[in-house]
Design a protein around this motif. Sequence first.
Motif, mmCIF file in Angstrom:
data_model
loop_
_atom_site.group_PDB
_atom_site.id
_atom_site.type_symbol
_atom_site.label_atom_id
_atom_site.label_comp_id
_atom_site.label_asym_id
_atom_site.label_seq_id
_atom_site.Cartn_x
_atom_site.Cartn_y
_atom_site.Cartn_z
ATOM 1 N N SER A 57 -62.867 -7.826 47.759
ATOM 2 C CA SER A 57 -63.882 -8.891 47.721
ATOM 3 C C SER A 57 -64.755 -8.965 48.972
ATOM 4 O O SER A 57 -65.588 -9.852 49.074
ATOM 5 C CB SER A 57 -63.208 -10.247 47.498
ATOM 6 O OG SER A 57 -62.587 -10.685 48.688
ATOM 7 N N THR A 62 -67.037 -13.246 52.083
ATOM 8 C CA THR A 62 -66.709 -14.111 50.942
ATOM 9 C C THR A 62 -65.408 -14.904 51.053
ATOM 10 O O THR A 62 -65.042 -15.587 50.106
ATOM 11 C CB THR A 62 -66.615 -13.256 49.668
ATOM 12 O OG1 THR A 62 -65.537 -12.322 49.822
ATOM 13 C CG2 THR A 62 -67.903 -12.513 49.380
ATOM 14 N N ARG A 65 -65.380 -18.505 49.668
ATOM 15 C CA ARG A 65 -66.097 -18.823 48.431
ATOM 16 C C ARG A 65 -65.120 -19.120 47.291
ATOM 17 O O ARG A 65 -64.178 -18.379 47.075
ATOM 18 C CB ARG A 65 -67.003 -17.677 48.024
ATOM 19 C CG ARG A 65 -68.162 -17.518 48.965
ATOM 20 C CD ARG A 65 -69.218 -16.648 48.363
ATOM 21 N NE ARG A 65 -70.264 -16.462 49.345
ATOM 22 C CZ ARG A 65 -70.979 -15.369 49.434
ATOM 23 N NH1 ARG A 65 -70.774 -14.378 48.601
ATOM 24 N NH2 ARG A 65 -71.911 -15.279 50.357
ATOM 25 N N TRP A 67 -66.339 -19.630 43.997
ATOM 26 C CA TRP A 67 -66.873 -18.924 42.835
ATOM 27 C C TRP A 67 -67.764 -17.796 43.272
ATOM 28 O O TRP A 67 -68.604 -18.018 44.141
ATOM 29 C CB TRP A 67 -67.650 -19.892 41.956
ATOM 30 C CG TRP A 67 -68.312 -19.221 40.814
ATOM 31 C CD1 TRP A 67 -69.623 -18.860 40.723
ATOM 32 C CD2 TRP A 67 -67.700 -18.810 39.596
ATOM 33 N NE1 TRP A 67 -69.852 -18.253 39.537
ATOM 34 C CE2 TRP A 67 -68.689 -18.202 38.814
ATOM 35 C CE3 TRP A 67 -66.411 -18.875 39.086
ATOM 36 C CZ2 TRP A 67 -68.443 -17.680 37.555
ATOM 37 C CZ3 TRP A 67 -66.168 -18.359 37.832
ATOM 38 C CH2 TRP A 67 -67.176 -17.777 37.083
ATOM 39 N N PRO A 68 -67.654 -16.642 42.740
ATOM 40 C CA PRO A 68 -66.610 -16.163 41.848
ATOM 41 C C PRO A 68 -65.427 -15.548 42.606
ATOM 42 O O PRO A 68 -64.374 -15.292 42.040
ATOM 43 C CB PRO A 68 -67.323 -15.092 41.009
ATOM 44 C CG PRO A 68 -68.293 -14.486 41.968
ATOM 45 C CD PRO A 68 -68.740 -15.648 42.849
ATOM 46 N N THR A 69 -65.630 -15.346 43.914
ATOM 47 C CA THR A 69 -64.641 -14.601 44.695
ATOM 48 C C THR A 69 -63.263 -15.234 44.686
ATOM 49 O O THR A 69 -62.264 -14.561 44.443
ATOM 50 C CB THR A 69 -65.126 -14.433 46.149
ATOM 51 O OG1 THR A 69 -66.444 -13.887 46.131
ATOM 52 C CG2 THR A 69 -64.207 -13.530 46.928
ATOM 53 N N LEU A 71 -61.905 -17.275 42.620
ATOM 54 C CA LEU A 71 -61.314 -17.174 41.288
ATOM 55 C C LEU A 71 -60.764 -15.767 41.042
ATOM 56 O O LEU A 71 -59.646 -15.607 40.548
ATOM 57 C CB LEU A 71 -62.363 -17.529 40.237
ATOM 58 C CG LEU A 71 -61.867 -17.614 38.808
ATOM 59 C CD1 LEU A 71 -60.943 -18.814 38.637
ATOM 60 C CD2 LEU A 71 -63.034 -17.715 37.845
ATOM 61 N N LEU A 72 -61.526 -14.757 41.406
ATOM 62 C CA LEU A 72 -61.076 -13.380 41.204
ATOM 63 C C LEU A 72 -59.880 -13.028 42.082
ATOM 64 O O LEU A 72 -58.942 -12.368 41.633
ATOM 65 C CB LEU A 72 -62.230 -12.417 41.454
ATOM 66 C CG LEU A 72 -63.382 -12.509 40.455
ATOM 67 C CD1 LEU A 72 -64.548 -11.620 40.886
ATOM 68 C CD2 LEU A 72 -62.932 -12.168 39.059
#
Length: 128
Positions: A57, A62, A65, A67-69, A71-72
């Motif tokens: 990521s 990031t 963060r 979203w989206p990081t 979450l992933l």
Amino acid sequence: MKERIRNWPLWTVIDLALIILFAILGRREHEHALDIGGIFETAVPFLAAYIVMTLISRPWLTINRVWPTGLLVWLGTVAVGMALRIAMGSTAAIAFVIVTILVLGVFLLGRRLICSLLSKRSAKQQNA
């Protein structure tokens, strides 16, 4: 160009500590020994998964963060961590999977949400 996050290693260490806390709380709740070896056995698959997902990521950009990081990283940590756990010979009962999703979600996304809110608040105060 995106601004680099100077203290991303610190945030990574905090996330790793939260994953270790997850392992400690789980072992304590199920009356397993809280020795270093047992905690290590429970935490390692998720620590390894987190490190992989975080490096993918680009944490220097990031790490905070949601979203989206975030979450992933969270879902990747759970999924890859479960796969590693099974590959290492441990079990992954559905109840454990659900608790893992919830607790790591609160820990990994919650930390990012708090950082995001504090960052926005700080930016507002500087602009005022």
